[in-house]
Design an enzyme around this catalytic site. Structure first.
Site, PDB file in Angstrom:
ATOM      1  N   CYS A   1      15.582  77.634  22.646  1.00 40.05           N
ATOM      2  CA  CYS A   1      14.502  78.594  22.915  1.00 40.05           C
ATOM      3  C   CYS A   1      13.977  79.267  21.656  1.00 40.05           C
ATOM      4  O   CYS A   1      12.772  79.519  21.549  1.00 40.05           O
ATOM      5  CB  CYS A   1      14.946  79.597  23.967  1.00 40.05           C
TER       6      CYS A   1
ATOM      7  N   LYS B   1      10.489  83.807  31.596  1.00 34.45           N
ATOM      8  CA  LYS B   1      10.072  82.399  31.488  1.00 34.45           C
ATOM      9  C   LYS B   1      11.045  81.514  32.242  1.00 34.45           C
ATOM     10  O   LYS B   1      12.184  81.929  32.492  1.00 34.45           O
ATOM     11  CB  LYS B   1      10.002  81.977  30.020  1.00 34.45           C
TER      12      LYS B   1
ATOM     13  N   ASP C   1      16.018  85.721  24.582  1.00 32.94           N
ATOM     14  CA  ASP C   1      17.101  85.348  25.518  1.00 32.94           C
ATOM     15  C   ASP C   1      18.488  85.874  25.125  1.00 32.94           C
ATOM     16  O   ASP C   1      19.480  85.122  25.189  1.00 32.94           O
ATOM     17  CB  ASP C   1      17.160  83.816  25.681  1.00 32.94           C
TER      18      ASP C   1
HETATM   19  C1  VGL Z   1      17.985  78.053  26.604  1.00 36.76           C
HETATM   20  C2  VGL Z   1      18.849  76.042  27.272  1.00 36.76           C
HETATM   21  C3  VGL Z   1      18.405  76.237  28.554  1.00 36.76           C
HETATM   22  C4  VGL Z   1      17.772  79.044  25.505  1.00 36.76           C
HETATM   23  C5  VGL Z   1      17.532  78.274  27.878  1.00 36.76           C
HETATM   24  O1  VGL Z   1      17.599  80.242  25.804  1.00 36.76           O
HETATM   25  O2  VGL Z   1      17.769  78.640  24.333  1.00 36.76           O
HETATM   26  N1  VGL Z   1      18.623  76.919  26.303  1.00 36.76           N
HETATM   27  N2  VGL Z   1      17.746  77.372  28.844  1.00 36.76           N
END
Ligand code: VGL
Ligand code: ZN
Length: 197
Positions: free
Chosen positions: A140, A95, A10
């Site tokens: 994540c 995802k 991410d």
């Molecule tokens: C994430 C919070 C909500 C992440 C993704 O990538 O860690 N954190 N969505």
């Protein structure tokens, strides 16, 4: 025989400074990742490079309850950081597409019911060891590491390649302690960069 993959979690605009759910200093990990990718020109560190993208529909449940709107499919905020060396990425895993259920882990949704393609892809490529870094440490990255361990991968966290969002101060360190207690090996990128290959 072991085979290694790097999983970049991410590294998207919304999790970087200026984004809607920014990890403070998240941008500092980009040169760390690019150096590893550069060092890996001959694929001696990693056979495969995988990047994940949080990839939510506009009406995602988490926007109503927990998180600001972030990583909406096809938006600028969902794009991988522009200065990340995209050319080295072999595979992208999306995802979080289900509007009802969040998916912090790169492997499963938060109910552990739906799998992403990641585990099959790693297995098909005979990967035994995964090296994980990215954003954010306390969500994540953490859940991806814990699932990688439970799926049987030898799992390394590249600590200086991660930053936390730290809703509560110290959440990132707590997450690192938890990953370590569950069996992750915590390393620094320098130990990979100095490997003479
Ligand atoms: C994430 C919070 C909500 C992440 C993704 O990538 O860690 N954190 N969505
Ligand atoms: Zn999300």
């Amino acid at each position: 025989m072991t085979r290694q993959a790097l999983i970049i979690v991410d590294v998207q605009n919304d999790f970087l400074p200026g984004g809607s759910l920014a990890a403070p200093h998240g941008d500092e990990i980009i040169p760390v990742i690019n150096k590893l990718l550069d060092k890996n020109r001959d694929k001696k560190l990693f056979s495969l490079i995988i990047a994940t993208q949080d990839w939510h529909p506009e009406n995602h449940e988490s926007f109503k309850t927990l998180w600001p709107v972030h990583c909406v499919q096809h938006s600028h905020g969902a794009e991988l950081a522009q200065n990340l060396n995209h050319s080295k990425i072999d595979k992208i895993i999306h995802k979080g597409q289900n509007p009802e259920i969040d998916s912090y882990s790169a492997f499963f949704d938060n109910n552990h019911q739906q799998k992403t393609e990641l585990d099959e892809y790693l297995k098909k490529n005979d990967i035994t060891d995964v090296y994980i870094l990215g954003l954010v440490t306390d969500y994540c990255v953490k859940f991806s590491v814990l699932d990688a361990i439970s799926l049987g991968y030898k799992t390394y966290l590249i600590e200086d390649g991660c930053r936390g969002v730290n809703l509560k101060p110290g959440d990132d360190q707590k997450a690192i302690d938890e990953m370590k207690n569950q069996g992750a090996v915590i390393i620094q990128s320098s130990s990979l960069l100095k490997t003479r290959i």
